[in-house]
Every structure is written in C-alpha cells, then in structure tokens.
Design a protein around this motif. Structure first.
Motif: not given
Length: 251
Positions: A93-103, A107-110, A112-120
């Motif tokens: 399984v190879v995931f490719q992640t679009a840039p918008a997802v990381r910011v 917000e879906e996990f509480g 702040d809107a726009g928080t950078f969560v690429e590592g998580k």
C-alpha cells in the motif's frame, strides 16, 4: 416526468455516482446544494433532465457535499477497499498525500484551523498500515514542468492554440468537456499532479525499490472528490502500458 423530486430545492444525484452519495431521508430541502451546483458551479440549470434521459450531469466537484449542513450528501467512501488492501499481506500500500490535507486534517481532531500536521499525518498512515507514504508535491513539480514546457512550445509555435488553460482539476476538465468542448484545445495536455505521480509509483519507484508493481495499491489522500472520477478514466493507465498488464490502474 423526472424521478427526482423537489428539483427547485435539491440537486439530483444519480445512484452509482462515483464520487458522491445522497441520503434523502436527511434532506431538509434547504436549497443550498442546488445553489452550489447551479449558481456557484454553473452545472444544474444549464442542461435539461428531460432531454438527458433523466440522468443528472455531475462534474464530481463535491461542492454540494461541502455545503450540505444536514449530512444528506457526502463523498463516497472507499475506506473498506483501503482496509482490505492493508490487511492483505500480498499487497503493497502506497499512500500519496495532497498538500491541502496536511493543513486541513488537524481541524477534524480539535486543532486550530490551518495547523500543520504533516508529521502526525505521515505517522498515522504508517501506523494504520501504509507501507510507503509519498508526497504529491513531487507530482505537482512534474506538472509545473510539463505545463510550462507545453506553454513555451505553444508560444514559440505560431499555429498553437492560446491561451493555455490548466488541466490540474478533473472537475474543471469534465466541465469543459461537457459544456464548452470548443475550449478543449486550450487545455494543457498535462495530467493532474496526482494522476502524474501515480504511474511513477508503479514504474520508477517500483523498480528503484525492487517492488512488484502488480502488488502495489496506490491510494491518493486528497480533499478532491473529482479525483474519484479522474482515476477511473480509461486513459489513466500509463503503468499498465509500461508493464503490459492491461488490467492495471495507476491509482
């Protein structure tokens, strides 16, 4: 007479729509979805159901789902297919992640809107069972190079069609194909970043990493519902041509 009801307040969504699902039991006829489709996107009201075999036209943009406040319209989930691939020991399984997802994900996990969560996000995808996590930014770089090269070629060639329009958005591409086919020569011939990166994962990346491309399940993590339509377009099978495996899909 149409089988769809309350067309003055609802956008019709056909059963089997590849990108969207509709639960009419939750619909309050608020008309927000209709406005999004007809006014904001210019789709509904620009064709006639009675002359279209009662088949709604959908460009899969997802704006009706985005605006619906009653959970009546949602994107079609493919989570079960991804879970099945992860659970299969023979699949890679190879995931490719679009840039918008990381910011947008935090917000879906509480957060702040726009928080950078690429590592998580990457850590979560690995913990969920992803074998490789790649970044669609690579595909975006390839798209920029292709579109720029194509534009230069058009500018240099006096017979070429100008202006050149982007082809990165599959909803926009289908909109043009459906309502303004006369502008198709203006569209760039480049694929979208996701569609461009996907075959490189099953060709260059597979060879570099010593992977069996036939066992790779390429999953795009993206906020775009139209990608569900795009990846199923007949021509999105460059990896199949490369490996001479007709049934292979890029994503």
């Amino acid at each position: 007479m149409s089988k769809y009801e309350f067309l003055d307040r609802r956008v019709p969504i056909e059963d089997g729509n590849i990108a969207l699902v509709q639960d009419l039991s939750k619909c309050k006829n608020c008309s927000l979805c209709r406005k999004a489709c007809a006014v904001d996107m210019g789709v509904f009201d620009y064709y006639d159901l009675t002359t279209n075999g009662d088949h709604p036209i959908c460009i899969h943009c997802g704006q009706c789902a985005s605006i619906c406040p009653f959970d009546s319209i949602n994107e079609r989930s493919e989570i079960d297919e991804v879970k099945a691939a992860i659970a299969d020991p023979n699949k890679i399984v190879v995931f490719q992640t679009a840039p918008a997802v990381r910011v947008g994900l935090g917000e879906e996990f509480g957060l702040d809107a726009g928080t950078f969560v690429e590592g998580k996000m990457v850590a979560a995808l690995r913990k969920l069972g992803g074998d490789y996590i790649l970044d669609t930014n690579f595909g975006a770089d390839m798209t920029i190079m292709e579109e720029a090269s194509e534009l230069l070629e058009r500018v240099i060639n006096s017979d070429a069609v100008l202006p050149q329009f982007t082809s990165c958005c599959p909803a926009w591409v289908k909109f043009a194909e459906t309502f303004y086919p006369e502008f198709l020569p203006n569209l760039s011939t480049a694929k979208s970043p996701i569609a461009m990166q996907a075959p490189t994962q099953k060709t260059y990346f597979a060879e570099k990493m010593g992977l069996d491309a036939k066992q790779i399940v390429a999953v795009a993590v993206t906020p775009c519902t139209a990608k569900k339509f795009e990846i199923r377009r007949e021509e999105m099978n460059s990896s199949a041509e490369y490996w001479d495996v007709p049934e292979m899909r890029d994503t």
